[in-house]
Design a protein around this motif. Structure first.
Motif, short mmCIF file in Angstrom:
data_model
loop_
_atom_site.label_atom_id
_atom_site.label_comp_id
_atom_site.label_asym_id
_atom_site.label_seq_id
_atom_site.Cartn_x
_atom_site.Cartn_y
_atom_site.Cartn_z
N LYS A 38 25.72 46.21 61.24
CA LYS A 38 26.02 46.72 59.91
C LYS A 38 25.58 48.19 59.88
O LYS A 38 24.69 48.58 60.63
CB LYS A 38 25.28 45.91 58.85
CG LYS A 38 25.56 44.41 58.93
CD LYS A 38 24.65 43.62 58.01
CE LYS A 38 24.80 42.12 58.30
NZ LYS A 38 23.96 41.29 57.40
N TYR A 46 21.04 46.38 61.39
CA TYR A 46 21.61 47.57 60.76
C TYR A 46 21.38 48.80 61.63
O TYR A 46 20.28 48.99 62.18
CB TYR A 46 20.94 47.84 59.41
CG TYR A 46 21.28 46.85 58.32
CD1 TYR A 46 22.18 47.18 57.31
CD2 TYR A 46 20.68 45.60 58.29
CE1 TYR A 46 22.48 46.28 56.29
CE2 TYR A 46 20.98 44.69 57.28
CZ TYR A 46 21.87 45.03 56.29
OH TYR A 46 22.17 44.14 55.29
N LEU A 103 24.21 51.45 57.55
CA LEU A 103 23.55 51.82 56.30
C LEU A 103 23.24 53.31 56.29
O LEU A 103 22.58 53.81 57.20
CB LEU A 103 22.26 51.01 56.13
CG LEU A 103 21.27 51.44 55.04
CD1 LEU A 103 21.92 51.45 53.67
CD2 LEU A 103 20.05 50.54 55.05
#
Length: 605
Positions: free
Chosen positions: A66, A94, A68
């Motif tokens: 992910k 992340y 961020l």
């Protein structure tokens, strides 16, 4: 060690130090010596079109992440934001990126500040970062997030209003919304959004302020604007989370829109008693399509994501890879290994891989053992696996056999195999597997798919899953191995079985099971890879339930030839035949010690 939150809505509370000033830094934020190289807290500086962003080095380029972004306040820096928030320390799922503004401020969308007057294209800068990071790393589709503090918080609202299709969720801290952005904001895609704001904020006031050039709406007004864009004039409710902490939200919505208001808190990242960094990560995880438990990663093969769980990294231990098969209801995911993997992880490097459509792997329109077998060699390459002891439960024993037909390199990486209640690859048994319910599913085809898609299996499926849960609990009630059971993981994977998408995967995979079996119909054992077979008497339950004498006779023959075939496979290959006098099919939950001893024997050769 990674931290996880499992969709929690509760806020962690601690006494936190306050950070004062719009672009202020915490005491542990180290200065930047230059615009290149490594900073004192370990984040590297990256240049992109004469702009800069900061992030930790990426050690594992095989897994999917992910993404961020965390934007600093006015006069701050990317490295200062990293030191203040420590978002990069929260989870290794992340890639956390700390961009640096071109001047001291971001072009936040109000048309009122220096960045706007200088024509700084910060939206374009974000577009460029997203493109570059996607080109360099495996970024999970739909899993991009942003947060910002103070003037950086105002900027992430600009992202919300002008790039909503890019972001799954956005959080702003210590910032309401400008009049200008409030008037112009429009979401092309409903987007999860949260404001976190102290009511005593005197820099960017919680209740807003009037100003000819830089007027601010209040945070309650700002959240209502976004709530109306997400939900079309829905009504919000308030909930007390802690002493002086209030959550304003819109209940029973798939897209979350929230305001967390903190009495007495000023202009700070840490809004005591709220633990801001952890709370933000909880929020992001609650909105994620892939809320991964500890030890889990997503590995991308073509356009799909495979869920791989690896609890311990012990380079000096033998490597075990476990593939799940079906229980009596044809559920076939890694929940069945929730006890066995932790139990084996003290002596082995244990990987568990879910097929597409199973557990936390992504869905596919054509699920099958053949598809998994085609992708398994690629997964082994990405995970750098060799000398593997491959454990197959139930009908998953066909997967490595198909994979070996397709890839000699894959075969060379298998040191041994352990099969638990495998498919019996003889004509009569194959006919049993290709019979009910597979033949009925194939006959009804699209009619059955339409029936399931309409939700008409939901009640029946709810009952079956509840029965499975109760059955597993009863198996472990007095088990000496119950202490090894990871109930959190088991329950999370079990929850994936309820959805209509999961039901459709099950139907389609069973339809395709007929053709999977044809690929291994002519398989013959040899001595190239030792195969140990653990064989229960689970067939007795089917024999007892047989409705006709013809069906009973067929099942009895299936059981008998299965015993003989399993013994022959073990003898010819050089493995062991290990029968157990139990009608329980869930061997990974009931006989972990037998499995461990079998693997010790295989790995000691």
């Amino acid at each position: 060690m990674k931290s996880r939150w499992f969709l929690t809505r509760t806020l962690n509370v601690v006494v936190a130090t306050l950070l004062v000033g719009c672009g202020g830094k915490s005491n542990n934020a180290a200065p930047i010596d230059s615009d290149s190289g490594k900073t004192e807290i370990g984040v590297n500086v990256h240049e992109l079109n004469e702009r800069f962003y900061y992030m930790l080095p990426v050690e594992n380029t095989s897994k999917s992440y992910k993404l961020l972004f965390a934007f600093h306040g006015s006069g701050g820096s990317g490295q200062g934001m990293a030191g203040m928030t420590r978002l990069h320390e929260q989870s290794d799922d992340y890639l956390v990126v700390y961009p640096k503004s071109k001047n001291e401020e971001w072009n936040e969308g109000c048309g009122c500040n220096k960045a706007h007057r200088l024509g700084v294209d910060d939206l374009g800068f974000v577009d460029d970062m997203v493109a570059e990071l996607k080109a360099k790393y495996q970024i999970i589709d739909g899993e991009i997030y942003a947060t910002g503090f103070s003037q950086g918080g105002l900027f992430v609202q600009n992202l919300l209003c002008n790039r909503s299709e890019v972001f799954n969720a956005i959080v702003t801290v210590g910032a309401p919304m400008s009049y200008q952005l409030g008037d112009s904001c429009n979401l092309t895609t409903p987007t999860n959004y949260r404001i976190m704001h102290g009511k005593a904020d005197s820099v960017l006031p919680y209740n807003g302020k009037s100003h000819a050039n830089f007027g601010l709406l209040s945070s309650p007004q700002a959240i209502k604007i976004v709530g109306d864009l997400n939900y079309e004039a829905a009504l919000s409710v308030e909930q007390d989370l802690d002493d002086g902490v209030t959550l304003t939200h819109y209940p029973n919505r798939n897209i979350q829109t929230q305001l967390i208001s903190v009495d007495g808190a000023g202009h700070s990242w840490n809004l005591s008693p709220v633990k801001t960094t952890q709370s933000i990560m909880e929020f992001f995880e609650s909105t994620s399509q892939y809320a991964l438990p500890a030890g889990s990663d997503l590995i991308k093969v073509s356009d799909n994501y495979y869920h791989v769980r690896h609890l311990t990294h012990q380079a000096d231990k033998p490597t075990v890879v476990m593939l799940s098969g079906a229980n009596m209801h044809f559920h076939s995911d890694s929940a069945w290994f929730a006890l066995l993997q932790p139990y084996l992880s003290t002596q082995f490097n244990v990987y568990v891989i879910d097929r597409l459509g199973q557990g936390l792997s992504s869905n596919t329109s054509a699920p099958s053992m053949q598809k998994f077998a085609t992708d398994l060699p690629v997964l082994f390459e990405k995970l750098d696996l060799s000398n593997v002891h491959l454990v197959s439960f139930a009908n998953s024993n066909s997967v490595p056999l198909i994979a070996m037909q397709q890839s000699e390199d894959f075969k060379q990486k298998i040191a041994s195999m352990l099969w638990m209640d495998p498919d019996i690859l003889l004509p009569h048994s194959i006919a049993q597997y290709q019979g009910y319910p597979v033949d009925i599913y194939r006959e009804w085809g699209q009619h059955l798919i339409d029936h399931v898609s309409a939700g008409k299996w939901q009640e029946k499926m709810n009952v079956k899953i509840a029965e499975e849960q109760a059955h597993v609990e009863s198996l472990l009630e007095e088990s000496e191995f119950a202490q090894h059971m990871d109930w959190g993981y088991f329950n999370q994977i079990m929850q994936t079985r309820y959805s209509i998408e999961a039901q459709l995967i099950r139907v389609n995979e069973m339809m395709n099971y007929h053709d999977d079996l044809e690929l291994v119909r002519n398989w013959q054992p040899d001595s190239s890879i030792p195969i140990t077979v653990i064989d229960s008497e689970f067939e007795q339950l089917d024999i007892e339930k047989a409705e006709t004498e013809e069906a009973r006779a067929g099942l009895i023959k299936w059981e008998a030839e299965g015993r003989k075939w399993s013994q022959e496979v073990a003898e010819i290959s050089g493995g062991q035949y290990l029968p157990i006098t139990s009608t329980e099919h869930l061997i990974p939950l009931t006989h972990p010690e037998l499995i461990k001893q079998a693997l010790i024997e295989l790995s000691s050769r």
